[in-house]
Design an enzyme around this catalytic site. Structure first.
Site, PDB file in Angstrom:
ATOM      1  N   ASP A  93      -4.897  -8.929   4.134  1.00 51.96           N
ATOM      2  CA  ASP A  93      -3.924  -8.225   4.954  1.00 51.96           C
ATOM      3  C   ASP A  93      -4.211  -8.479   6.438  1.00 51.96           C
ATOM      4  O   ASP A  93      -3.369  -8.974   7.190  1.00 51.96           O
ATOM      5  CB  ASP A  93      -3.997  -6.715   4.640  1.00 51.96           C
ATOM      6  CG  ASP A  93      -2.940  -5.911   5.364  1.00 51.96           C
ATOM      7  OD1 ASP A  93      -2.184  -6.493   6.163  1.00 51.96           O
ATOM      8  OD2 ASP A  93      -2.856  -4.685   5.149  1.00 51.96           O
ATOM      9  N   THR A  94      -5.452  -8.183   6.832  1.00 52.00           N
ATOM     10  CA  THR A  94      -5.825  -8.251   8.247  1.00 52.00           C
ATOM     11  C   THR A  94      -5.505  -9.603   8.895  1.00 52.00           C
ATOM     12  O   THR A  94      -5.023  -9.651  10.037  1.00 52.00           O
ATOM     13  CB  THR A  94      -7.328  -7.930   8.384  1.00 52.00           C
ATOM     14  OG1 THR A  94      -7.517  -6.586   7.931  1.00 52.00           O
ATOM     15  CG2 THR A  94      -7.820  -8.072   9.805  1.00 52.00           C
ATOM     16  N   SER A 122       0.863  -1.191   0.000  1.00 49.65           N
ATOM     17  CA  SER A 122       0.000   0.000   0.000  1.00 49.65           C
ATOM     18  C   SER A 122       0.898   1.239   0.000  1.00 49.65           C
ATOM     19  O   SER A 122       2.113   1.128   0.191  1.00 49.65           O
ATOM     20  CB  SER A 122      -0.883  -0.002   1.245  1.00 49.65           C
ATOM     21  OG  SER A 122      -0.067   0.166   2.402  1.00 49.65           O
ATOM     22  N   ASP A 174      -0.907  -1.577  -4.147  1.00 48.29           N
ATOM     23  CA  ASP A 174      -2.284  -1.688  -3.651  1.00 48.29           C
ATOM     24  C   ASP A 174      -2.859  -0.278  -3.462  1.00 48.29           C
ATOM     25  O   ASP A 174      -2.191   0.610  -2.909  1.00 48.29           O
ATOM     26  CB  ASP A 174      -2.242  -2.434  -2.306  1.00 48.29           C
ATOM     27  CG  ASP A 174      -3.611  -2.841  -1.796  1.00 48.29           C
ATOM     28  OD1 ASP A 174      -4.543  -2.988  -2.615  1.00 48.29           O
ATOM     29  OD2 ASP A 174      -3.742  -3.051  -0.564  1.00 48.29           O
TER      30      ASP A 174
HETATM   31  P1  13P Z   1      -8.397  -7.154   4.636  1.00 52.98           P
HETATM   32  O1  13P Z   1      -8.383  -5.972   5.570  1.00 52.98           O
HETATM   33  O2  13P Z   1      -9.713  -7.883   4.720  1.00 52.98           O
HETATM   34  O3  13P Z   1      -7.270  -8.064   4.862  1.00 52.98           O
HETATM   35  O4  13P Z   1      -8.304  -6.603   3.148  1.00 52.98           O
HETATM   36  C1  13P Z   1      -7.079  -6.219   2.587  1.00 52.98           C
HETATM   37  C2  13P Z   1      -7.231  -5.477   1.306  1.00 52.98           C
HETATM   38  O5  13P Z   1      -8.266  -5.438   0.664  1.00 52.98           O
HETATM   39  C3  13P Z   1      -6.031  -4.782   0.800  1.00 52.98           C
HETATM   40  O6  13P Z   1      -6.277  -4.051  -0.358  1.00 52.98           O
HETATM   41  O1  G3H Z   2      -6.033  -1.366   1.782  1.00 49.42           O
HETATM   42  C1  G3H Z   2      -5.856  -1.874   2.855  1.00 49.42           C
HETATM   43  C2  G3H Z   2      -4.676  -2.682   3.165  1.00 49.42           C
HETATM   44  O2  G3H Z   2      -5.009  -3.485   4.263  1.00 49.42           O
HETATM   45  C3  G3H Z   2      -3.466  -1.839   3.424  1.00 49.42           C
HETATM   46  O3  G3H Z   2      -3.578  -1.160   4.615  1.00 49.42           O
HETATM   47  O4  G3H Z   2      -3.007   1.236   4.106  1.00 49.42           O
HETATM   48  O5  G3H Z   2      -2.878   0.291   6.443  1.00 49.42           O
HETATM   49  O6  G3H Z   2      -1.181  -0.370   4.702  1.00 49.42           O
HETATM   50  P1  G3H Z   2      -2.585   0.085   4.973  1.00 49.42           P
HETATM   51 ZN    ZN Z   3      -8.184  -3.134  -0.543  1.00 48.10          ZN
END
Ligand code: 13P
Ligand code: G3H
Ligand code: ZN
Length: 342
Positions: A265-266, A50, A83
């Site tokens: 990610d989460t 990101s 991302d």
């Molecule tokens: P989650 O927060 O569900 O992991 O989604 C991540 C995401 O969409 C990153 O672009």
């Molecule tokens: O878009 C969401 C992803 O989980 C990235 O999160 O912007 O906190 O790195 P972040």
């Molecule tokens: Zn996303």
């Protein structure tokens, strides 16, 4: 093996009828966990950063960590993806850095918060497609908005994707992949109870896939928020309220209907936090970071391994040889000519 373009990786996934997890990275341990899981399961993989990750780790560190991954795991096709790019400038800087794929998220204005209108979205996305395809780089667009706010990114407002608009959007922009909003959110708090089809609009995916069978669909906010990971955090002093994520079986349904990229990610954040909290609680006298980062890395690897098997990407690492970005650029050029000629 060099970094592979996301377009090729998703085309292959489409041929094989499987999905590919796109895992967010910010640091060494996350990259190691994902690559080890990819090796264990022989999976192609998408690693994404990101804007927040690029700022946190520094572009050069991130890029060289990825180069190291490609060198250490030569048998694994890896796409490196930006991302939620908030502007053509962000996407350009990722391409200049060597990313093989970018997301232009024109569903939001460049503050990453305010929902944008359709014409703005088409304009910025088209601009990125022209710039990226010329260099063989893949583009993901987004139509509709997700709920949830991460690091101040996201509007917090859910606007489900309209299938009619999706067709127009893909025709006018030429994106390779389309992120659709079906009721999920970023972060741990997606649903207050186990989601049914009322809140998780899987029918939108089916509808869009019928009308756009050649566009790779992307599910954002696709962490499953496993109860055992939340419980572990809470057992060791954390405070995560009861919550539900996207069930893996629903993602598998999506994969049957054109979903090829699944953003997670989460779940890695939860896995590592639980492991670190446990390590801190069990040995309060320890202060060597390796003592708590090792179990954190192992916990992330376990989640990624399991998702790779569930999404069906396991076993497909050796199916193809990566095309270079130059070869991909030539392919885009040819396709463009064919389109104008027809
Ligand atoms: P989650 O927060 O569900 O992991 O989604 C991540 C995401 O969409 C990153 O672009
Ligand atoms: O878009 C969401 C992803 O989980 C990235 O999160 O912007 O906190 O790195 P972040
Ligand atoms: Zn996303």
């Amino acid at each position: 093996m060099p970094l592979v373009t996301m377009r090729q990786l998703l085309d292959e996934a489409s041929k094989g009828g499987y999905g590919v997890g796109a895992f967010n990275v910010n640091n060494l341990e996350q990259i190691q966990a994902i690559m080890e899981a990819a090796r264990e399961t022989q999976s192609p993989v998408i690693i994404q950063a990101s804007r927040g990750a690029r700022k946190y780790a520094n572009d050069r560190f991130l890029y060289h960590l990825m180069e190291a991954a490609a060198e250490i795991y030569p048998e694994i096709p890896v796409a490196l993806h930006q991302d939620h790019g908030n502007s053509p400038e962000t996407c350009k800087s990722a391409i200049d850095l060597g990313f093989t794929s970018v997301m232009m998220d024109g569903s939001l204005m460049d503050d990453g918060k305010t929902p944008a209108d359709f014409e703005y979205n088409v304009k910025v996305t088209r601009e990125v497609v022209e710039m990226a395809h010329e260099r063989g780089v893949t583009v993901e667009g987004e139509l509709g908005t997700l709920g949830g706010i991460e690091d101040g990114v996201g509007s917090g407002e859910v606007n489900l994707t309209d299938p009619d608009q999706a067709v127009e959007f893909v025709e006018r922009t030429g994106v390779d992949a389309l992120a659709v909003a079906i009721g999920t959110s970023h972060g741990a708090y997606k649903f207050t109870k186990e989601p049914d089809r009322e809140v998780l609009a899987m029918h939108i995916i089916e509808e869009i896939n019928k009308r756009l069978p050649n566009t790779h669909l992307v599910m954002h906010g696709s962490s499953s928020v496993p109860k055992e990971l939340v419980d572990l955090i809470n057992q060791y002093g954390g405070k995560i309220e009861p919550t539900w994520g996207v069930p893996v079986r629903e993602i598998q349904e999506g994969i049957k209907h054109g979903v090829r990229k699944i953003n997670v990610d989460t779940d890695l954040r939860l896995a590592s936090t639980g492991a670190i909290r446990k390590a801190f609680a069990e040995e309060p006298s320890e202060f060597d970071p390796r003592y708590y980062l090792k179990p954190a890395r192992a916990a992330m690897q376990e989640v990624v391994h399991s998702r790779m098997e569930s999404f069906g990407q396991a076993g497909h690492a050796g199916d193809y040889q990566p095309m270079t970005k130059e070869e991909m650029a030539t392919r885009y050029e040819k396709e463009g000519h064919e389109l104008t000629a027809s």
